[in-house]
Design a protein around this motif. Sequence first.
Motif, PDB file in Angstrom:
ATOM      1  N   ALA A  63      -4.400 -25.680   3.734  1.00  0.00           N
ATOM      2  CA  ALA A  63      -4.445 -26.514   4.938  1.00  0.00           C
ATOM      3  C   ALA A  63      -4.897 -25.692   6.147  1.00  0.00           C
ATOM      4  N   GLU A  64      -4.401 -24.475   6.245  1.00  0.00           N
ATOM      5  CA  GLU A  64      -4.773 -23.621   7.374  1.00  0.00           C
ATOM      6  C   GLU A  64      -6.222 -23.152   7.279  1.00  0.00           C
ATOM      7  N   ALA A  65      -6.764 -23.093   6.071  1.00  0.00           N
ATOM      8  CA  ALA A  65      -8.140 -22.618   5.874  1.00  0.00           C
ATOM      9  C   ALA A  65      -9.168 -23.628   6.356  1.00  0.00           C
ATOM     10  N   GLY A  66      -8.820 -24.891   6.396  1.00  0.00           N
ATOM     11  CA  GLY A  66      -9.769 -25.919   6.807  1.00  0.00           C
ATOM     12  C   GLY A  66     -10.723 -26.302   5.695  1.00  0.00           C
ATOM     13  N   SER A  70     -15.229 -21.079   1.370  1.00  0.00           N
ATOM     14  CA  SER A  70     -15.082 -19.628   1.447  1.00  0.00           C
ATOM     15  C   SER A  70     -13.734 -19.244   2.063  1.00  0.00           C
ATOM     16  N   ASP A  71     -13.355 -19.925   3.142  1.00  0.00           N
ATOM     17  CA  ASP A  71     -12.065 -19.664   3.783  1.00  0.00           C
ATOM     18  C   ASP A  71     -10.904 -20.090   2.880  1.00  0.00           C
ATOM     19  N   GLN A  72     -11.067 -21.202   2.170  1.00  0.00           N
ATOM     20  CA  GLN A  72     -10.032 -21.644   1.238  1.00  0.00           C
ATOM     21  C   GLN A  72      -9.812 -20.599   0.146  1.00  0.00           C
ATOM     22  N   LEU A  76      -6.366 -18.556  -0.478  1.00  0.00           N
ATOM     23  CA  LEU A  76      -5.625 -18.587  -1.741  1.00  0.00           C
ATOM     24  C   LEU A  76      -5.424 -17.189  -2.303  1.00  0.00           C
ATOM     25  N   VAL A  77      -6.452 -16.363  -2.245  1.00  0.00           N
ATOM     26  CA  VAL A  77      -6.302 -14.983  -2.713  1.00  0.00           C
ATOM     27  C   VAL A  77      -5.222 -14.275  -1.901  1.00  0.00           C
ATOM     28  N   GLU A  78      -5.292 -14.417  -0.586  1.00  0.00           N
ATOM     29  CA  GLU A  78      -4.281 -13.802   0.276  1.00  0.00           C
ATOM     30  C   GLU A  78      -2.879 -14.298  -0.076  1.00  0.00           C
ATOM     31  N   CYS A  79      -2.728 -15.594  -0.227  1.00  0.00           N
ATOM     32  CA  CYS A  79      -1.440 -16.180  -0.559  1.00  0.00           C
ATOM     33  C   CYS A  79      -0.898 -15.614  -1.871  1.00  0.00           C
TER      34      CYS A  79
END
Length: 181
Positions: A63-66, A70-72, A76-79
């Motif tokens: 949700a925060e990635a928009g 690429s941001d998603q 997800l990788v970060e999470c």
Amino acid sequence: MASALECFMEHGYHGTTIRQVAARCGLSVPGLYHHYPSKHALLVAITSHAMSDLWLRSEQALAEAGESVSDQFDSLVECLVLFHARRTELAFIAFSEIRSLDGSAHSEHIAARDRQQGLMNAVVEQGAKTGVFTTRFPREASMAVITMCTGVAQWFRPGGALTPEQLVERYREISSMAVGR
């Protein structure tokens, strides 16, 4: 649950007795059974909590990635890396003790794991479809990224050579190569 998690980490699920868990949390065996009817029920509570927590964090990351695929992907990788680096024991038991879950608890855990994998699959498949990622094998690339990220719980230790945040940056780069970004 925290005491059971500590015992499972020290002795493994099968090597832990209900007496050890009760002693660790300062309860009698009957007192522990008042809260959890069995050692298996403790394991189910721990693994269910791990999967629910990871799911909520993953949904929030997306949700925060928009709208950017690429941001998603990066989110997800970060999470995944942060969860498995910061909640190492919880993640480790949720992965390593799948084999100890019985019947419906096992089926529910596998369904939760597959649902979690589905988030990454959808992002990588969308990225491949739209040309953001060049992998010819989006499903396999997605599985490789998930496996790499969840594996952090097996080796990462606080105070090591990398902080969780440094590890995120490296895993983003490695994951990007896996999907062809």
